[in-house]
Scaffold this motif. Sequence first.
Motif, PDB file in Angstrom:
ATOM      1  N   LYS A 265       0.856  -1.191   0.000  1.00 50.26           N
ATOM      2  CA  LYS A 265       0.000   0.000   0.000  1.00 50.26           C
ATOM      3  C   LYS A 265       0.885   1.231   0.000  1.00 50.26           C
ATOM      4  O   LYS A 265       1.814   1.328   0.799  1.00 50.26           O
ATOM      5  N   GLN A 266       0.595   2.159  -0.911  1.00 48.38           N
ATOM      6  CA  GLN A 266       1.438   3.342  -1.033  1.00 48.38           C
ATOM      7  C   GLN A 266       0.587   4.580  -1.312  1.00 48.38           C
ATOM      8  O   GLN A 266      -0.400   4.517  -2.047  1.00 48.38           O
ATOM      9  N   GLN A 267       0.980   5.696  -0.724  1.00 49.50           N
ATOM     10  CA  GLN A 267       0.282   6.954  -0.957  1.00 49.50           C
ATOM     11  C   GLN A 267       0.562   7.456  -2.369  1.00 49.50           C
ATOM     12  O   GLN A 267       1.715   7.522  -2.803  1.00 49.50           O
ATOM     13  N   ARG A 268      -0.499   7.785  -3.091  1.00 53.69           N
ATOM     14  CA  ARG A 268      -0.377   8.334  -4.438  1.00 53.69           C
ATOM     15  C   ARG A 268      -1.260   9.573  -4.576  1.00 53.69           C
ATOM     16  O   ARG A 268      -2.169   9.811  -3.774  1.00 53.69           O
TER      17      ARG A 268
ATOM     18  N   LYS B 170      -5.715  15.103  -4.388  1.00 55.00           N
ATOM     19  CA  LYS B 170      -6.043  14.410  -3.138  1.00 55.00           C
ATOM     20  C   LYS B 170      -5.272  13.098  -3.047  1.00 55.00           C
ATOM     21  O   LYS B 170      -5.227  12.317  -3.993  1.00 55.00           O
ATOM     22  N   LEU B 171      -4.667  12.843  -1.890  1.00 55.26           N
ATOM     23  CA  LEU B 171      -3.889  11.620  -1.696  1.00 55.26           C
ATOM     24  C   LEU B 171      -4.813  10.434  -1.403  1.00 55.26           C
ATOM     25  O   LEU B 171      -5.860  10.584  -0.780  1.00 55.26           O
ATOM     26  N   PHE B 172      -4.409   9.249  -1.875  1.00 54.77           N
ATOM     27  CA  PHE B 172      -5.142   8.020  -1.571  1.00 54.77           C
ATOM     28  C   PHE B 172      -4.140   6.877  -1.466  1.00 54.77           C
ATOM     29  O   PHE B 172      -2.994   6.990  -1.904  1.00 54.77           O
ATOM     30  N   SER B 173      -4.568   5.764  -0.878  1.00 53.76           N
ATOM     31  CA  SER B 173      -3.711   4.589  -0.738  1.00 53.76           C
ATOM     32  C   SER B 173      -3.943   3.652  -1.922  1.00 53.76           C
ATOM     33  O   SER B 173      -5.044   3.127  -2.099  1.00 53.76           O
TER      34      SER B 173
ATOM     35  N   ASN C 257      -9.108  -0.003  -5.881  1.00 55.80           N
ATOM     36  CA  ASN C 257      -9.152   1.458  -6.017  1.00 55.80           C
ATOM     37  C   ASN C 257     -10.132   1.899  -7.091  1.00 55.80           C
ATOM     38  O   ASN C 257     -10.814   2.920  -6.945  1.00 55.80           O
TER      39      ASN C 257
ATOM     40  N   GLU D  44     -11.459   5.753  -6.491  1.00 55.59           N
ATOM     41  CA  GLU D  44     -10.217   6.511  -6.314  1.00 55.59           C
ATOM     42  C   GLU D  44      -9.394   6.518  -7.600  1.00 55.59           C
ATOM     43  O   GLU D  44      -8.570   7.402  -7.818  1.00 55.59           O
TER      44      GLU D  44
ATOM     45  N   LEU E 275       3.541   9.708  -7.370  1.00 55.21           N
ATOM     46  CA  LEU E 275       3.956   9.740  -5.977  1.00 55.21           C
ATOM     47  C   LEU E 275       3.950  11.182  -5.461  1.00 55.21           C
ATOM     48  O   LEU E 275       4.222  12.111  -6.234  1.00 55.21           O
ATOM     49  N   PRO E 276       3.673  11.392  -4.184  1.00 52.61           N
ATOM     50  CA  PRO E 276       3.697  12.753  -3.631  1.00 52.61           C
ATOM     51  C   PRO E 276       5.037  13.465  -3.860  1.00 52.61           C
ATOM     52  O   PRO E 276       5.056  14.675  -4.102  1.00 52.61           O
TER      53      PRO E 276
END
Length: 224
Positions: free
Chosen positions: A64-67, A73-76, A137, A142, A152-153
């Motif tokens: 699981k990674q923040q994108r 808006k960030l999501f996993s 997702n 999402e 990626l952030p």
Amino acid sequence: MNTNSVMLTDIKVNTNVNKAVYFKTKRAFDILVGFFGILMMLPLAFIIKAVSIINRDYTSIFYKQQRIGKNGKLFSMYKFRTMVPNADEVLVELMRKNPEFRNEYYMHKKVKNDPRITKIGKLLRKTSLDEIPQFINVFLGEMSLVGNRPYLPIEKEDMGGYFKIITSTKPGLTGIWQVSGRSNTTFQRRLILEKNYSMHRNFKTDLEIIWKTIVQVFKKDGAE
């Protein structure tokens, strides 16, 4: 009344209606595809877990990674794990010790023959099966089946002026980047491709991307 003004108004209304139909139809399709994708994921997850245990890897098979999602808006985002459990720490060490690795990563945001990838991970990546958990997702809204790459952030700054237009679109399980060279495409070229998709997306483009993705999966082309 000015006839030209009436015609322009009609064109604008028709365009808005077409966009609304496109977005609603696309969402309905995403829900359907996402549901069946999750069903398909379950037996594959069992097999991957069994192989991992045989190889003495007891860490979760999911990653699981923040994108960055729509409108920033960030999501996993979910994937099957294809790297060693401590991949982030290994990346820092490789970047520090290996200039060639570091330069290739900065140019493409990924590297060929990444030493962090496990044996089963190589197979999953080559067949793109590692991305199947992203159907979760898609089902949740999402992501979409077709869209831009989920960035990626830490890549936000690198996206520069492209950020706003690219993130006006939901990230996709597949997209224009994936069918345009993928691993052989530079980060800058990817931004241009995805900006153009966001500005001109439609049913025809989405169907072409889906078809090309299917062809690439069977050819095992472009995935690293």
